[in-house]
Design a protein around this motif. Structure first.
Motif, mmCIF file in Angstrom:
data_model
loop_
_atom_site.group_PDB
_atom_site.id
_atom_site.type_symbol
_atom_site.label_atom_id
_atom_site.label_comp_id
_atom_site.label_asym_id
_atom_site.label_seq_id
_atom_site.Cartn_x
_atom_site.Cartn_y
_atom_site.Cartn_z
ATOM 1 N N LEU A 33 -9.319 -1.103 -3.347
ATOM 2 C CA LEU A 33 -9.967 -0.524 -2.167
ATOM 3 C C LEU A 33 -11.020 -1.442 -1.559
ATOM 4 C CD1 LEU A 33 -10.377 3.280 -2.977
ATOM 5 C CD2 LEU A 33 -8.590 2.121 -1.660
ATOM 6 N N GLY A 34 -11.612 -2.329 -2.332
ATOM 7 C CA GLY A 34 -12.543 -3.300 -1.777
ATOM 8 C C GLY A 34 -14.018 -2.971 -1.880
ATOM 9 N N PHE A 35 -14.378 -1.903 -2.586
ATOM 10 C CA PHE A 35 -15.796 -1.612 -2.781
ATOM 11 C C PHE A 35 -16.428 -2.707 -3.637
ATOM 12 C CE2 PHE A 35 -14.259 2.663 -1.833
ATOM 13 C CZ PHE A 35 -15.262 3.152 -0.998
ATOM 14 N N GLY A 36 -17.694 -2.985 -3.396
ATOM 15 C CA GLY A 36 -18.413 -3.960 -4.208
ATOM 16 C C GLY A 36 -19.171 -3.263 -5.324
ATOM 17 N N VAL A 37 -19.272 -3.915 -6.476
ATOM 18 C CA VAL A 37 -20.055 -3.362 -7.580
ATOM 19 C C VAL A 37 -21.532 -3.558 -7.251
ATOM 20 C CG1 VAL A 37 -20.629 -3.575 -10.037
ATOM 21 C CG2 VAL A 37 -18.236 -3.769 -9.289
ATOM 22 N N SER A 38 -22.266 -2.460 -7.159
ATOM 23 C CA SER A 38 -23.696 -2.548 -6.859
ATOM 24 C C SER A 38 -24.545 -2.490 -8.126
ATOM 25 C CB SER A 38 -24.110 -1.450 -5.873
ATOM 26 O OG SER A 38 -23.759 -0.175 -6.345
ATOM 27 N N ALA A 39 -24.018 -1.878 -9.184
ATOM 28 C CA ALA A 39 -24.729 -1.846 -10.471
ATOM 29 C C ALA A 39 -23.719 -1.544 -11.573
ATOM 30 C CB ALA A 39 -25.830 -0.791 -10.463
ATOM 31 N N ASP A 40 -23.900 -2.221 -12.701
ATOM 32 C CA ASP A 40 -23.032 -2.004 -13.852
ATOM 33 C C ASP A 40 -23.905 -1.548 -15.009
ATOM 34 O OD1 ASP A 40 -21.281 -2.107 -16.041
ATOM 35 O OD2 ASP A 40 -20.185 -3.811 -15.202
ATOM 36 N N GLY A 41 -23.865 -0.253 -15.296
ATOM 37 C CA GLY A 41 -24.694 0.320 -16.339
ATOM 38 C C GLY A 41 -24.340 -0.150 -17.735
ATOM 39 N N GLY A 94 -5.495 0.414 8.736
ATOM 40 C CA GLY A 94 -4.315 -0.425 8.527
ATOM 41 C C GLY A 94 -4.596 -1.566 7.562
ATOM 42 N N ARG A 95 -5.772 -2.166 7.672
ATOM 43 C CA ARG A 95 -6.151 -3.237 6.738
ATOM 44 C C ARG A 95 -6.257 -2.705 5.308
ATOM 45 N NH1 ARG A 95 -11.155 -6.450 8.328
ATOM 46 N NH2 ARG A 95 -10.336 -7.745 6.651
ATOM 47 N N ALA A 96 -6.760 -1.481 5.154
ATOM 48 C CA ALA A 96 -6.849 -0.872 3.828
ATOM 49 C C ALA A 96 -5.456 -0.630 3.247
ATOM 50 C CB ALA A 96 -7.632 0.437 3.898
ATOM 51 N N VAL A 97 -4.535 -0.165 4.089
ATOM 52 C CA VAL A 97 -3.151 0.038 3.639
ATOM 53 C C VAL A 97 -2.557 -1.293 3.200
ATOM 54 C CG1 VAL A 97 -0.813 0.627 4.427
ATOM 55 C CG2 VAL A 97 -2.746 2.140 4.965
ATOM 56 N N HIS A 103 -1.917 -5.263 -3.463
ATOM 57 C CA HIS A 103 -2.222 -5.038 -4.880
ATOM 58 C C HIS A 103 -1.132 -4.207 -5.562
ATOM 59 C CE1 HIS A 103 -6.218 -6.488 -3.749
ATOM 60 N NE2 HIS A 103 -6.362 -6.760 -5.032
ATOM 61 N N ALA A 104 -0.013 -3.996 -4.867
ATOM 62 C CA ALA A 104 1.121 -3.224 -5.397
ATOM 63 C C ALA A 104 0.674 -1.841 -5.873
ATOM 64 C CB ALA A 104 1.829 -3.994 -6.512
ATOM 65 N N TYR A 105 -0.265 -1.245 -5.123
ATOM 66 C CA TYR A 105 -0.761 0.065 -5.491
ATOM 67 C C TYR A 105 0.004 1.129 -4.703
ATOM 68 C CZ TYR A 105 -3.656 3.252 -7.878
ATOM 69 O OH TYR A 105 -4.059 4.241 -8.730
ATOM 70 N N PRO A 106 0.554 2.139 -5.371
ATOM 71 C CA PRO A 106 1.392 3.127 -4.678
ATOM 72 C C PRO A 106 0.601 4.042 -3.746
ATOM 73 C CG PRO A 106 1.098 3.744 -6.979
ATOM 74 C CD PRO A 106 0.468 2.389 -6.814
ATOM 75 N N ILE A 107 1.148 4.230 -2.568
ATOM 76 C CA ILE A 107 0.619 5.166 -1.574
ATOM 77 C C ILE A 107 1.567 6.352 -1.552
ATOM 78 C CG2 ILE A 107 0.164 5.521 0.886
ATOM 79 C CD1 ILE A 107 -0.461 2.468 1.015
ATOM 80 N N ASP A 108 1.026 7.552 -1.605
ATOM 81 C CA ASP A 108 1.871 8.739 -1.624
ATOM 82 C C ASP A 108 2.452 9.034 -0.244
ATOM 83 O OD1 ASP A 108 2.953 11.090 -3.018
ATOM 84 O OD2 ASP A 108 1.651 12.196 -1.637
ATOM 85 N N HIS A 109 1.574 9.209 0.759
ATOM 86 C CA HIS A 109 2.065 9.534 2.099
ATOM 87 C C HIS A 109 0.947 9.367 3.124
ATOM 88 C CE1 HIS A 109 0.252 13.410 0.921
ATOM 89 N NE2 HIS A 109 0.112 13.631 2.218
ATOM 90 N N ALA A 110 1.336 9.471 4.391
ATOM 91 C CA ALA A 110 0.388 9.435 5.503
ATOM 92 C C ALA A 110 0.621 10.678 6.350
ATOM 93 C CB ALA A 110 0.581 8.176 6.339
ATOM 94 N N THR A 111 -0.469 11.202 6.908
ATOM 95 C CA THR A 111 -0.391 12.429 7.696
ATOM 96 C C THR A 111 -1.272 12.322 8.931
ATOM 97 O OG1 THR A 111 -0.055 13.719 5.675
ATOM 98 C CG2 THR A 111 -0.716 14.940 7.634
ATOM 99 N N ASP A 112 -0.701 12.737 10.058
ATOM 100 C CA ASP A 112 -1.460 12.860 11.301
ATOM 101 C C ASP A 112 -1.953 14.299 11.364
ATOM 102 O OD1 ASP A 112 -2.371 13.218 13.892
ATOM 103 O OD2 ASP A 112 -0.681 12.191 14.819
ATOM 104 N N HIS A 113 -3.278 14.472 11.294
ATOM 105 C CA HIS A 113 -3.864 15.811 11.329
ATOM 106 C C HIS A 113 -4.364 16.184 12.721
ATOM 107 C CE1 HIS A 113 -3.656 16.423 7.032
ATOM 108 N NE2 HIS A 113 -4.244 15.260 6.814
ATOM 109 N N GLY A 114 -4.114 15.349 13.707
ATOM 110 C CA GLY A 114 -4.607 15.615 15.051
ATOM 111 C C GLY A 114 -5.917 14.893 15.282
#
Length: 162
Positions: A33-41, A94-97, A103-114
């Motif tokens: 997902l691209g989050f950065g580690v801000s602290a490692d306890g 789109g960049r996140a997808v 990373h070969a990470y499975p995506i379940d589905h996409a939905t347009d909610h309006g």
């Protein structure tokens, strides 16, 4: 009895999830997902890692306080349905997808909610994850001012840049 509404500036600040394997969970939130580690306890003997987008203290907290090696809760039980991460626009979603696919990470589905367009998947511990962007507020309601509520599935590959 208090009937005054919550202040409109209140937001969800972060989520904190129990996970079975801290290294595996950190790899997903950091790498896929691209989050950065801000602290490692773990450096202080606390089995928790905190991750953020940008310079915020943390958007996601991960821990194994009571869950090291545990299995996800069974379907049909109460608990977290999903955590949702709001992207600024269609391009960034789109960049996140693309990052997940890289990373070969499975995506379940996409939905347009309006009013929103969402991509759904699960993290390595089975927690539901929604990645989405908001359409302009004018698109959130119909001509009569009623909220647009729909769940039209579409191919998430449509979000990738052409």
């Amino acid at each position: 009895m208090h009937d005054e509404p919550i202040h409109p500036a209140v937001r969800v600040g972060h989520i904190h999830l129990r996970v079975a394997d801290l290294d595996r969970a950190v790899a997903f939130y950091r790498d896929a997902l691209g989050f950065g580690v801000s602290a490692d306890g773990r450096e202080a003997g606390v089995p928790a890692v905190f991750l953020a987008a940008g310079d915020y203290h943390h958007h996601v907290g991960l821990n194994t306080f009571e869950s090291a090696g545990a299995s996800p809760p069974p379907s049909g039980h109460t608990g977290l349905y999903h955590a949702a991460f709001l992207y600024p626009d269609r391009r960034e979603l789109g960049r996140a997808v693309q990052r997940l696919l890289d990373h070969a990470y499975p995506i379940d589905h996409a939905t347009d909610h309006g009013g929103t367009v969402s991509v759904y998947l699960a993290d390595p511990d089975g927690n539901g994850i929604e990645l989405y962007y908001d359409r302009p507020r004018a698109d959130w309601v119909d001509a009569d001012g009623r909220p647009v509520i729909k769940a039209d599935r579409f191919d998430f590959l449509e979000l990738l840049p052409s």
